[in-house]
Design a protein around this motif. Structure first.
Motif, PDB file in Angstrom:
ATOM      1  N   LEU A 197       0.842  -1.196   0.000  1.00  0.00           N
ATOM      2  CA  LEU A 197       0.000   0.000   0.000  1.00  0.00           C
ATOM      3  C   LEU A 197       0.872   1.239   0.000  1.00  0.00           C
ATOM      4  O   LEU A 197       1.760   1.385   0.844  1.00  0.00           O
ATOM      5  CB  LEU A 197      -0.912   0.015   1.233  1.00  0.00           C
ATOM      6  N   LEU A 198       0.606   2.148  -0.952  1.00  0.00           N
ATOM      7  CA  LEU A 198       1.235   3.457  -0.970  1.00  0.00           C
ATOM      8  C   LEU A 198       0.153   4.507  -0.719  1.00  0.00           C
ATOM      9  O   LEU A 198      -0.835   4.578  -1.460  1.00  0.00           O
ATOM     10  CB  LEU A 198       1.908   3.719  -2.321  1.00  0.00           C
ATOM     11  N   VAL A 199       0.333   5.310   0.326  1.00  0.00           N
ATOM     12  CA  VAL A 199      -0.577   6.401   0.656  1.00  0.00           C
ATOM     13  C   VAL A 199       0.104   7.708   0.260  1.00  0.00           C
ATOM     14  O   VAL A 199       1.203   8.009   0.739  1.00  0.00           O
ATOM     15  CB  VAL A 199      -0.915   6.407   2.156  1.00  0.00           C
ATOM     16  N   VAL A 200      -0.543   8.465  -0.626  1.00  0.00           N
ATOM     17  CA  VAL A 200       0.013   9.723  -1.129  1.00  0.00           C
ATOM     18  C   VAL A 200      -0.955  10.847  -0.781  1.00  0.00           C
ATOM     19  O   VAL A 200      -2.163  10.732  -1.030  1.00  0.00           O
ATOM     20  CB  VAL A 200       0.221   9.668  -2.659  1.00  0.00           C
ATOM     21  N   HIS A 201      -0.424  11.941  -0.229  1.00  0.00           N
ATOM     22  CA  HIS A 201      -1.293  13.039   0.184  1.00  0.00           C
ATOM     23  C   HIS A 201      -0.512  14.344   0.136  1.00  0.00           C
ATOM     24  O   HIS A 201       0.695  14.363   0.391  1.00  0.00           O
ATOM     25  CB  HIS A 201      -1.803  12.809   1.607  1.00  0.00           C
ATOM     26  N   GLY A 202      -1.200  15.427  -0.200  1.00  0.00           N
ATOM     27  CA  GLY A 202      -0.564  16.731  -0.224  1.00  0.00           C
ATOM     28  C   GLY A 202      -0.744  17.491   1.071  1.00  0.00           C
ATOM     29  O   GLY A 202      -1.812  17.417   1.699  1.00  0.00           O
ATOM     30  N   ASP A 203       0.279  18.251   1.446  1.00  0.00           N
ATOM     31  CA  ASP A 203       0.132  19.056   2.665  1.00  0.00           C
ATOM     32  C   ASP A 203      -0.679  20.326   2.404  1.00  0.00           C
ATOM     33  O   ASP A 203      -0.942  21.104   3.334  1.00  0.00           O
ATOM     34  CB  ASP A 203       1.494  19.382   3.285  1.00  0.00           C
ATOM     35  N   SER A 204      -1.112  20.530   1.138  1.00  0.00           N
ATOM     36  CA  SER A 204      -1.977  21.665   0.797  1.00  0.00           C
ATOM     37  C   SER A 204      -3.354  21.198   0.347  1.00  0.00           C
ATOM     38  O   SER A 204      -4.073  21.957  -0.329  1.00  0.00           O
ATOM     39  CB  SER A 204      -1.321  22.510  -0.303  1.00  0.00           C
ATOM     40  N   ASP A 205      -3.718  19.986   0.718  1.00  0.00           N
ATOM     41  CA  ASP A 205      -5.032  19.454   0.370  1.00  0.00           C
ATOM     42  C   ASP A 205      -6.110  20.229   1.133  1.00  0.00           C
ATOM     43  O   ASP A 205      -6.094  20.265   2.367  1.00  0.00           O
ATOM     44  CB  ASP A 205      -5.094  17.966   0.727  1.00  0.00           C
ATOM     45  N   THR A 206      -7.030  20.844   0.398  1.00  0.00           N
ATOM     46  CA  THR A 206      -8.069  21.653   1.042  1.00  0.00           C
ATOM     47  C   THR A 206      -9.298  20.845   1.429  1.00  0.00           C
ATOM     48  O   THR A 206     -10.207  21.379   2.074  1.00  0.00           O
ATOM     49  CB  THR A 206      -8.501  22.801   0.118  1.00  0.00           C
ATOM     50  N   LEU A 226       4.250   5.894   3.060  1.00  0.00           N
ATOM     51  CA  LEU A 226       3.497   7.144   3.133  1.00  0.00           C
ATOM     52  C   LEU A 226       4.322   8.260   2.528  1.00  0.00           C
ATOM     53  O   LEU A 226       5.472   8.474   2.919  1.00  0.00           O
ATOM     54  CB  LEU A 226       3.171   7.482   4.596  1.00  0.00           C
ATOM     55  N   TRP A 227       3.709   8.961   1.538  1.00  0.00           N
ATOM     56  CA  TRP A 227       4.343  10.136   0.958  1.00  0.00           C
ATOM     57  C   TRP A 227       3.476  11.360   1.256  1.00  0.00           C
ATOM     58  O   TRP A 227       2.325  11.435   0.795  1.00  0.00           O
ATOM     59  CB  TRP A 227       4.470  10.016  -0.561  1.00  0.00           C
ATOM     60  N   ILE A 228       4.009  12.297   2.006  1.00  0.00           N
ATOM     61  CA  ILE A 228       3.347  13.591   2.180  1.00  0.00           C
ATOM     62  C   ILE A 228       4.048  14.567   1.233  1.00  0.00           C
ATOM     63  O   ILE A 228       5.228  14.884   1.423  1.00  0.00           O
ATOM     64  CB  ILE A 228       3.429  14.094   3.633  1.00  0.00           C
ATOM     65  N   GLU A 229       3.311  15.019   0.217  1.00  0.00           N
ATOM     66  CA  GLU A 229       3.898  15.805  -0.862  1.00  0.00           C
ATOM     67  C   GLU A 229       3.768  17.307  -0.577  1.00  0.00           C
ATOM     68  O   GLU A 229       2.650  17.822  -0.472  1.00  0.00           O
ATOM     69  CB  GLU A 229       3.214  15.469  -2.183  1.00  0.00           C
ATOM     70  N   PRO A 230       4.902  18.016  -0.476  1.00  0.00           N
ATOM     71  CA  PRO A 230       4.849  19.471  -0.206  1.00  0.00           C
ATOM     72  C   PRO A 230       4.150  20.223  -1.340  1.00  0.00           C
ATOM     73  O   PRO A 230       4.451  20.026  -2.527  1.00  0.00           O
ATOM     74  CB  PRO A 230       6.327  19.869  -0.126  1.00  0.00           C
ATOM     75  N   GLY A 231       3.193  21.072  -0.965  1.00  0.00           N
ATOM     76  CA  GLY A 231       2.524  21.919  -1.933  1.00  0.00           C
ATOM     77  C   GLY A 231       1.454  21.246  -2.763  1.00  0.00           C
ATOM     78  O   GLY A 231       0.778  21.923  -3.554  1.00  0.00           O
ATOM     79  N   LEU A 232       1.271  19.954  -2.612  1.00  0.00           N
ATOM     80  CA  LEU A 232       0.285  19.243  -3.432  1.00  0.00           C
ATOM     81  C   LEU A 232      -1.119  19.508  -2.914  1.00  0.00           C
ATOM     82  O   LEU A 232      -1.383  19.437  -1.718  1.00  0.00           O
ATOM     83  CB  LEU A 232       0.559  17.731  -3.406  1.00  0.00           C
ATOM     84  N   GLY A 233      -2.031  19.797  -3.845  1.00  0.00           N
ATOM     85  CA  GLY A 233      -3.430  19.984  -3.511  1.00  0.00           C
ATOM     86  C   GLY A 233      -4.179  18.662  -3.504  1.00  0.00           C
ATOM     87  O   GLY A 233      -3.657  17.649  -3.030  1.00  0.00           O
ATOM     88  N   HIS A 234      -5.376  18.666  -4.068  1.00  0.00           N
ATOM     89  CA  HIS A 234      -6.261  17.520  -3.913  1.00  0.00           C
ATOM     90  C   HIS A 234      -6.419  16.703  -5.193  1.00  0.00           C
ATOM     91  O   HIS A 234      -6.781  17.233  -6.242  1.00  0.00           O
ATOM     92  CB  HIS A 234      -7.638  17.986  -3.451  1.00  0.00           C
ATOM     93  N   ALA A 235      -6.129  15.414  -5.081  1.00  0.00           N
ATOM     94  CA  ALA A 235      -6.516  14.385  -6.052  1.00  0.00           C
ATOM     95  C   ALA A 235      -5.926  14.601  -7.443  1.00  0.00           C
ATOM     96  O   ALA A 235      -4.884  15.232  -7.600  1.00  0.00           O
ATOM     97  CB  ALA A 235      -8.036  14.252  -6.093  1.00  0.00           C
ATOM     98  N   GLU A 236      -6.603  14.039  -8.462  1.00  0.00           N
ATOM     99  CA  GLU A 236      -6.036  14.028  -9.804  1.00  0.00           C
ATOM    100  C   GLU A 236      -5.875  15.413 -10.392  1.00  0.00           C
ATOM    101  O   GLU A 236      -5.027  15.635 -11.275  1.00  0.00           O
ATOM    102  CB  GLU A 236      -6.875  13.142 -10.750  1.00  0.00           C
ATOM    103  N   ASN A 237      -6.669  16.367  -9.928  1.00  0.00           N
ATOM    104  CA  ASN A 237      -6.547  17.733 -10.442  1.00  0.00           C
ATOM    105  C   ASN A 237      -5.239  18.389 -10.019  1.00  0.00           C
ATOM    106  O   ASN A 237      -4.816  19.378 -10.634  1.00  0.00           O
ATOM    107  CB  ASN A 237      -7.720  18.583  -9.971  1.00  0.00           C
ATOM    108  N   ALA A 238      -4.595  17.881  -8.992  1.00  0.00           N
ATOM    109  CA  ALA A 238      -3.351  18.464  -8.487  1.00  0.00           C
ATOM    110  C   ALA A 238      -2.114  17.670  -8.877  1.00  0.00           C
ATOM    111  O   ALA A 238      -0.995  18.185  -8.814  1.00  0.00           O
ATOM    112  CB  ALA A 238      -3.418  18.594  -6.963  1.00  0.00           C
ATOM    113  N   VAL A 239      -2.293  16.427  -9.277  1.00  0.00           N
ATOM    114  CA  VAL A 239      -1.163  15.542  -9.535  1.00  0.00           C
ATOM    115  C   VAL A 239      -0.542  15.848 -10.896  1.00  0.00           C
ATOM    116  O   VAL A 239      -1.241  15.960 -11.897  1.00  0.00           O
ATOM    117  CB  VAL A 239      -1.625  14.075  -9.477  1.00  0.00           C
ATOM    118  N   GLY A 240       0.776  15.992 -10.909  1.00  0.00           N
ATOM    119  CA  GLY A 240       1.492  16.262 -12.143  1.00  0.00           C
ATOM    120  C   GLY A 240       2.274  15.066 -12.640  1.00  0.00           C
ATOM    121  O   GLY A 240       2.335  14.019 -11.979  1.00  0.00           O
ATOM    122  N   PRO A 241       2.905  15.192 -13.804  1.00  0.00           N
ATOM    123  CA  PRO A 241       3.615  14.065 -14.430  1.00  0.00           C
ATOM    124  C   PRO A 241       4.719  13.468 -13.564  1.00  0.00           C
ATOM    125  O   PRO A 241       4.918  12.254 -13.566  1.00  0.00           O
ATOM    126  CB  PRO A 241       4.191  14.675 -15.709  1.00  0.00           C
TER     127      PRO A 241
END
Length: 258
Positions: A197-206, A226-241
């Motif tokens: 299991l990989l849990v990915v989440h942004g610290d800017s998730d609103t 567990l990956w807490i991604e700096p500056g990442l928002g929410h879900a597929e709309n925030a995920v980049g390449p």
């Protein structure tokens, strides 16, 4: 029920799958000739495999294997009505089963927001997958701690709100309350083991603050990450390449170990 046979040339093939409770599910397959690894992508609430952001995620994953995308019930070209994370495990199960019928030896599920909760619950309750990636997923139900989630609950709990969601966001939401209430992702996460299991989440998730990924990760057993991604928002709309590439590499490494 096949509507457009999957091709072997690398071009996508469309299909209509039938969930275990009889809902028609629109799906697409981007083939990989080796049939080694397939990513099954579970979009977030109001999403669709046809949406540009979901399509971009699928394109990035396609560099590493085959990809199956699908519309959850009540979304896009699928039938039925959304239960916002409950019966959607049956839609995902139909998509995973299709990937297996297509001949893939390894199947990884990658879910975003609502889809993230679904991939965790599906792997825990049904198994049949080789790795799970949950991005921006809630760990528990009925969360109203952020303005977006308060607005969402107000909408899905009221006929006028559901009408707005249907007309503006092209998503049909069931008026039925959950009965019984399904087990929350955190309550079933321990059952995934030995599925990685990989849990990915942004610290800017609103929508869901970082206590959600920490709670989900703490509830799971090894192997987990567990990956807490700096500056990442929410879900597929925030995920980049770049993040998609890293997630695909993580899956490749962990399914190779199984």
């Amino acid at each position: 029920m096949r509507t457009d046979a999957t091709t072997e040339s690398g071009a996508p093939g469309h299909d209509v799958l039938i969930s275990a409770d009889g809902v028609r599910i629109s799906a697409v397959h981007h083939p990989d000739a080796a049939r080694g690894l397939c990513f099954v992508v579970a979009h977030g609430f109001t999403g669709s495999w046809r949406r540009p952001k979901v399509a971009a995620v699928m394109a990035g994953l396609h560099r590493h294997g085959g990809v199956v995308g699908f519309d959850f019930r009540g979304h896009g070209a699928s039938g039925g009505a959304s239960t916002v994370g409950d019966r959607e495990v049956l839609d995902l199960d139909a998509a995973v089963a299709w990937a297996r019928r297509l001949g893939y030896r390894r199947v990884a599920t990658v879910g975003f927001s609502m889809g993230g909760s679904v991939v965790v619950r599906h792997a825990a309750l049904y198994g049949g997958v080789d790795a799970v990636v949950a991005v921006s997923a809630p760990s528990r139900w009925y969360y109203r701690g952020t303005p977006p989630m308060r607005r969402l609950h107000a909408a899905i709990d009221h006929p006028v709100g559901r009408f707005v969601i249907r007309t503006a966001l092209h998503t049909r939401v069931s008026a039925r309350r959950w009965s019984p209430i399904p087990a929350a992702p955190k309550d079933v996460a321990a059952r995934l083991s030995p599925i990685p299991l990989l849990v990915v989440h942004g610290d800017s998730d609103t929508y869901f603050p970082i206590d959600h990924p920490h709670q989900l990760y703490a509830a799971a057993r090894e192997p987990k990450e567990l990956w807490i991604e700096p500056g990442l928002g929410h879900a597929e709309n925030a995920v980049g390449p770049e993040l998609v590439e890293r997630m695909a590499q993580w899956v490749g490494e962990h399914v190779a170990e199984r």
